[in-house]
Design an enzyme around this catalytic site. Structure first.
Site, PDB file in Angstrom:
ATOM      1  N   ARG A  61      46.833 -37.554  23.634  1.00  0.00           N
ATOM      2  CA  ARG A  61      46.887 -38.806  23.513  1.00  0.00           C
ATOM      3  C   ARG A  61      48.068 -39.624  22.648  1.00  0.00           C
ATOM      4  O   ARG A  61      49.043 -39.028  23.317  1.00  0.00           O
ATOM      5  CB  ARG A  61      45.619 -39.425  22.709  1.00  0.00           C
ATOM      6  N   HIS A  79      42.116 -31.187  32.020  1.00  0.00           N
ATOM      7  CA  HIS A  79      40.801 -30.970  31.417  1.00  0.00           C
ATOM      8  C   HIS A  79      40.823 -29.546  31.054  1.00  0.00           C
ATOM      9  O   HIS A  79      39.713 -28.904  30.383  1.00  0.00           O
ATOM     10  CB  HIS A  79      39.741 -31.639  32.080  1.00  0.00           C
ATOM     11  N   MET A 138      47.670 -32.471  27.075  1.00  0.00           N
ATOM     12  CA  MET A 138      46.851 -33.798  26.747  1.00  0.00           C
ATOM     13  C   MET A 138      47.492 -34.023  24.947  1.00  0.00           C
ATOM     14  O   MET A 138      48.348 -33.642  24.373  1.00  0.00           O
ATOM     15  CB  MET A 138      45.584 -33.433  26.677  1.00  0.00           C
ATOM     16  N   ILE A 158      40.261 -32.318  20.357  1.00  0.00           N
ATOM     17  CA  ILE A 158      41.281 -31.564  20.591  1.00  0.00           C
ATOM     18  C   ILE A 158      42.651 -31.946  20.413  1.00  0.00           C
ATOM     19  O   ILE A 158      43.506 -31.331  20.092  1.00  0.00           O
ATOM     20  CB  ILE A 158      41.525 -30.938  22.277  1.00  0.00           C
ATOM     21  N   ASP A 159      42.882 -33.340  20.089  1.00  0.00           N
ATOM     22  CA  ASP A 159      43.963 -33.893  19.831  1.00  0.00           C
ATOM     23  C   ASP A 159      44.733 -33.659  18.418  1.00  0.00           C
ATOM     24  O   ASP A 159      45.735 -33.962  18.133  1.00  0.00           O
ATOM     25  CB  ASP A 159      44.156 -35.448  20.213  1.00  0.00           C
ATOM     26  N   GLU A 218      51.133 -35.895  27.029  1.00  0.00           N
ATOM     27  CA  GLU A 218      50.914 -37.082  27.780  1.00  0.00           C
ATOM     28  C   GLU A 218      51.339 -38.536  27.363  1.00  0.00           C
ATOM     29  O   GLU A 218      51.611 -39.260  28.273  1.00  0.00           O
ATOM     30  CB  GLU A 218      49.378 -36.845  28.118  1.00  0.00           C
TER      31      GLU A 218
HETATM   32  O1  F6P Z   1      40.904 -37.420  23.157  1.00  0.00           O
HETATM   33  C1  F6P Z   1      40.775 -36.240  23.923  1.00  0.00           C
HETATM   34  C2  F6P Z   1      41.475 -36.240  25.444  1.00  0.00           C
HETATM   35  O2  F6P Z   1      41.253 -35.065  26.108  1.00  0.00           O
HETATM   36  C3  F6P Z   1      42.736 -36.862  25.344  1.00  0.00           C
HETATM   37  O3  F6P Z   1      43.637 -35.627  24.922  1.00  0.00           O
HETATM   38  C4  F6P Z   1      42.846 -37.501  26.630  1.00  0.00           C
HETATM   39  O4  F6P Z   1      43.904 -38.350  26.846  1.00  0.00           O
HETATM   40  C5  F6P Z   1      41.494 -37.900  26.843  1.00  0.00           C
HETATM   41  O5  F6P Z   1      40.774 -37.391  26.262  1.00  0.00           O
HETATM   42  C6  F6P Z   1      41.226 -37.938  28.416  1.00  0.00           C
HETATM   43  O6  F6P Z   1      40.020 -38.656  28.355  1.00  0.00           O
HETATM   44  P1  F6P Z   1      39.103 -38.524  29.735  1.00  0.00           P
HETATM   45  O7  F6P Z   1      38.231 -37.066  29.753  1.00  0.00           O
HETATM   46  O8  F6P Z   1      38.316 -39.647  29.824  1.00  0.00           O
HETATM   47  O9  F6P Z   1      39.826 -38.368  30.877  1.00  0.00           O
END
Ligand code: F6P
Length: 364
Positions: A186, A288, A184, A141-142, A237
């Site tokens: 990253r 999420h 989200m 999604i990033d 984030e």
């Molecule tokens: O890489 C996708 C992502 O949803 C990021 O945007 C987010 O930082 C990370 O995964 C969250 O991961 P997790 O599901 O382990 O909390």
């Protein structure tokens, strides 16, 4: 009969099932190929007993509409860093890649299609270097993979984030509040920037442009210059203040080197309160929700294009490559090229210029 194994790794993402369905449907046209799936990425192959499922037409019927992945996923561990518990209760990791490649050969697997983000594709590259016939399908999604214009799942995440901004605008306006929405992404600000433009936010803070608090305060105050007002802030984030650090925690999970990002929205709220902003401030973390549910039509189409191309790359023996979308084509790009650097928002690029052009403050 020839066999292709499909697996999904890393965080789930709307469109994964559409890729799986497309691979199965395209393989079905060849008559001498069957598709099997490994449950929870490479874990299904490495577990005893193995967890492998047959993926046929009946199994994938209609799944392009469903979020998540019917074969499960994990974002830690893997064949090169398999977690093992020591006698003293501590954990360590071991390399089981050679054993896994032998197991795949014993199982009669001719090719593997690994659907995953950058971490998963780095594993693909290492396995390819060890001789495995493997192809990558990028997902996240990033939208932070340089080789491809878009990854499926991104548009759906942006839509969900935009709907959140839309909803927060009405409640912020009703209460004259400042709302901070943490999204989200990253280390990339793609979701934040797109949602800020689409939702008409006032401030957008992204990792690529460290923000100065006084600039944010100035913008917030300008939204109240007639007394009443409201202000909507979208914060990625991974965003960070100028001279500061991203907010998150090291989870110390075995086989997971990532810092879990999160909390910048809360930090910003406290900083604004301490700076004397008088308006009520609320913050929410979208989390999420951005990854769940039905993929948008755009992501279903892109995911289907990726799935069909991935299987055709298997037929052509284009191993060591990842599927990529470079408008208007769906291409095959070598892993070595695809993984050199992440795709980040360019501070002076078109998308930031557009956002600034409609008055969005980035804090720089
Ligand atoms: O890489 C996708 C992502 O949803 C990021 O945007 C987010 O930082 C990370 O995964 C969250 O991961 P997790 O599901 O382990 O909390």
């Amino acid at each position: 009969m020839k066999r292709v194994m499909v697996l999904t790794g890393g965080g789930d993402c709307p469109g994964l099932n559409a890729v799986i369905r497309a691979i199965v449907k395209r393989a079905d046209q060849e008559k001498d190929w069957e598709v099997i799936g490994s449950i929870e990425s490479f874990n299904g192959i490495l577990r005893e007993p193995t967890e492998i499922v047959m993926l046929d037409d009946a199994k994938v019927a209609g799944i392009h509409v469903q979020g998540g992945t019917i074969i499960g996923t994990v974002n830690k561990g893997g064949p090169f860093a398999w977690p093992v518990k020591n006698n003293d209760g501590s954990w360590t990791t071991v390399d089981r890649s050679d054993e896994m490649i032998r197991k795949l050969s014993y199982m009669g697997v001719d090719a593997v299609i690994n659907i995953g983000g950058d971490g998963s594709q780095r594993i693909s590259q290492k396995l390819f270097e060890k001789g495995l016939n493997i192809i990558g399908v990028p997902k996240t999604i990033d939208n932070d993979l340089a080789a491809t214009d878009f990854t499926f799942g991104f548009q759906t995440a942006v839509q969900i984030a935009t709907e959140a901004v839309d909803k927060l605008v009405t409640t912020a306006a009703s209460h004259n509040r400042v709302f901070i929405l943490e999204v989200m992404g990253r280390d990339a600000g793609w979701i934040a920037t797109h949602a800020a433009i689409a939702g008409g936010a006032d401030v957008c803070l992204i990792p690529e442009i460290p923000y100065k608090l006084d600039k944010v305060i100035e913008k917030v105050n300008s939204r109240y210059h007639k007394g009443r007002g409201f202000c909507n802030i979208v914060v990625a984030e991974g965003a960070l203040p100028h001279g500061g650090f991203a907010t998150g925690e090291n989870t110390h999970e075995v086989g997971n080197e990532h810092i879990r990002l999160g909390g910048i929205g809360e930090k910003l709220m406290l900083d604004l309160v301490h700076a004397g902003i008088e308006a009520d401030i609320r913050t929410m973390v979208l989390g999420h929700l951005q990854r769940g549910g039905t993929p948008m039509a755009y992501d279903r189409v892109l995911a289907t294009e990726f799935g069909v191309k991935a299987f055709e790359m298997v037929l052509e023996g284009q191993f060591g490559h990842m599927v990529a979308y470079r408008h208007p084509h769906i291409n095959a790009v070598p892993f070595t090229e695809a993984l050199i650097h992440p795709k980040l928002v360019k501070p002076r690029g078109d998308i930031v210029r557009t956002a600034k052009g409609v008055g969005i403050e980035f804090g720089d």
